[in-house]
Design a protein around this motif. Sequence first.
Motif, PDB file in Angstrom:
ATOM      1  N   UNK A 145      49.212  32.851  40.583  1.00 55.24           N
ATOM      2  CA  UNK A 145      48.069  33.649  40.139  1.00 55.24           C
ATOM      3  C   UNK A 145      46.748  32.956  40.435  1.00 55.24           C
ATOM      4  N   UNK A 146      45.748  33.760  40.826  1.00 53.37           N
ATOM      5  CA  UNK A 146      44.413  33.246  41.088  1.00 53.37           C
ATOM      6  C   UNK A 146      43.391  34.288  40.679  1.00 53.37           C
ATOM      7  N   UNK A 147      42.312  33.850  40.024  1.00 51.26           N
ATOM      8  CA  UNK A 147      41.227  34.763  39.681  1.00 51.26           C
ATOM      9  C   UNK A 147      39.986  34.348  40.463  1.00 51.26           C
ATOM     10  N   UNK A 148      39.080  35.299  40.711  1.00 51.38           N
ATOM     11  CA  UNK A 148      37.891  34.975  41.495  1.00 51.38           C
ATOM     12  C   UNK A 148      36.763  35.937  41.187  1.00 51.38           C
ATOM     13  N   UNK A 149      35.553  35.403  41.185  1.00 47.72           N
ATOM     14  CA  UNK A 149      34.334  36.209  41.123  1.00 47.72           C
ATOM     15  C   UNK A 149      33.363  35.660  42.159  1.00 47.72           C
ATOM     16  N   UNK A 150      33.085  36.460  43.177  1.00 44.80           N
ATOM     17  CA  UNK A 150      32.172  36.055  44.257  1.00 44.80           C
ATOM     18  C   UNK A 150      32.557  34.695  44.853  1.00 44.80           C
ATOM     19  N   UNK A 161      58.335  34.602  45.895  1.00 46.97           N
ATOM     20  CA  UNK A 161      56.977  34.368  45.404  1.00 46.97           C
ATOM     21  C   UNK A 161      56.243  35.701  45.288  1.00 46.97           C
ATOM     22  N   UNK A 162      55.683  35.921  44.113  1.00 44.85           N
ATOM     23  CA  UNK A 162      54.794  37.055  43.878  1.00 44.85           C
ATOM     24  C   UNK A 162      53.366  36.507  43.779  1.00 44.85           C
ATOM     25  N   UNK A 163      52.448  37.102  44.516  1.00 42.97           N
ATOM     26  CA  UNK A 163      51.045  36.690  44.470  1.00 42.97           C
ATOM     27  C   UNK A 163      50.280  37.660  43.581  1.00 42.97           C
ATOM     28  N   UNK A 164      49.517  37.132  42.631  1.00 44.81           N
ATOM     29  CA  UNK A 164      48.680  37.965  41.760  1.00 44.81           C
ATOM     30  C   UNK A 164      47.232  37.497  41.898  1.00 44.81           C
ATOM     31  N   UNK A 165      46.391  38.376  42.468  1.00 42.26           N
ATOM     32  CA  UNK A 165      44.965  38.103  42.584  1.00 42.26           C
ATOM     33  C   UNK A 165      44.211  38.969  41.577  1.00 42.26           C
ATOM     34  N   UNK A 166      43.272  38.366  40.877  1.00 44.69           N
ATOM     35  CA  UNK A 166      42.399  39.131  39.978  1.00 44.69           C
ATOM     36  C   UNK A 166      40.972  38.992  40.470  1.00 44.69           C
ATOM     37  N   UNK A 167      40.352  40.128  40.779  1.00 45.83           N
ATOM     38  CA  UNK A 167      38.947  40.139  41.181  1.00 45.83           C
ATOM     39  C   UNK A 167      38.108  40.581  39.988  1.00 45.83           C
ATOM     40  N   UNK A 168      37.183  39.716  39.570  1.00 49.67           N
ATOM     41  CA  UNK A 168      36.359  39.998  38.388  1.00 49.67           C
ATOM     42  C   UNK A 168      35.098  40.766  38.784  1.00 49.67           C
ATOM     43  N   UNK A 169      35.307  41.875  39.509  1.00 54.08           N
ATOM     44  CA  UNK A 169      34.228  42.760  39.939  1.00 54.08           C
ATOM     45  C   UNK A 169      33.207  42.029  40.818  1.00 54.08           C
ATOM     46  N   UNK A 170      33.697  41.356  41.834  1.00 50.65           N
ATOM     47  CA  UNK A 170      32.827  40.611  42.750  1.00 50.65           C
ATOM     48  C   UNK A 170      31.869  41.545  43.481  1.00 50.65           C
ATOM     49  N   UNK A 171      30.694  41.007  43.803  1.00 49.93           N
ATOM     50  CA  UNK A 171      29.715  41.783  44.561  1.00 49.93           C
ATOM     51  C   UNK A 171      29.674  41.349  46.025  1.00 49.93           C
TER      52      UNK A 171
END
Length: 354
Positions: free
Chosen positions: A6-11, A33-43
């Motif tokens: 898992x990985x989270x990211x913002x901009x 392997x399952x990949x989980x990406x979380x985008x915190x509403x990047x601009x």
Amino acid sequence: MLVSLCMIAYNESAALSGLFRDISLQDYPHDQIEIVFVDSMSTDDTKEKMEKFRDTDYGFKNVAIVQCVKKNQASSWNAALMTAKGDIIIRVDAHARIPRNFVSRNVYNINQNEYVVGGGRPNITSNVSSWKLTLLAAEDSLFGSSVASYRRPATQKEYLDSLFHAAYRREVIRKVGGFNENLGRTEDNEFHYRIRQAGYKLCCCPDIISYQHSRSNLKDMIRQKYSNGKWIGLTLSECPGCLSYFHFAPFLFVMAIIGCSVLALFGFPLLLYILLIIYGMFDIVNAVGCCTMKNVQPQFLLLPFIFPILHISYGVGTIVGLLQIPSWQKKIRGSSAKANIEKVKRKVAKNTIK
């Protein structure tokens, strides 16, 4: 065993290419392997890069992309935990780099009857320059950054209070729930505190390593230290047990400067002189110590000035955090943070593969 990475990211567009390449090269079977990406509403184009990775066939079992409208880290990590379906859940920061065997070594150590594992997480810098190497030296120094063992490569197996890029058996999350969304910067401390309170140990393993990009300019580093200190102050009212005495060293240093300066104004300067001499000795010794490292640069001469800037920034942040406790507690009163911790617990249990 199915692993959710898992990985989270913002901009974080600029930081993702290297990490995505590292993920694609993992030596653990990709169909496990399952990949989980979380985008915190990047601009920026962070989400587009995630989608490009998903649409490239690396053979992973699944690549999920989730958008989280709340921009704090705890909320995004909770979104990742509620999406993950793996037997093992691994958290990796967007500013990280991981070796080819990162996932496989985590799985190996989990299978040695451990429930939470991780390894050393030293700092690195990209687009190397003399100034960036100087800031990296400040960040790597025990004096300039932190005494936390996980910030340096592990030399032996040991149990710590916290880990950075950690892997968790699913049952750990199922028991303790998710992250406290009231917190920022210290959400890891509080999360790992609850894990320890639940009876689990956090194992730091010498054969696991990952890397974290340090801030590339002094302004960003100062802002980071100030924010870290501020959240230490605020967290004291939410979860004092998840903090250590070391977290308050910069605060005590700044308070000592203020107190001794007041005494000096009233004609008693001796304590201020003693404080500055003692600190100056530690400052110089640690700056010289950095000169024994590789890639010594002429700008290392600035380290005796950089260290106090970082310490004062952190300490002032803690003072501000402590002063803001009443208004912050009023703000979070009645928040859904505790309910969301339980929500994660229920969702993780529901997602468990029989």
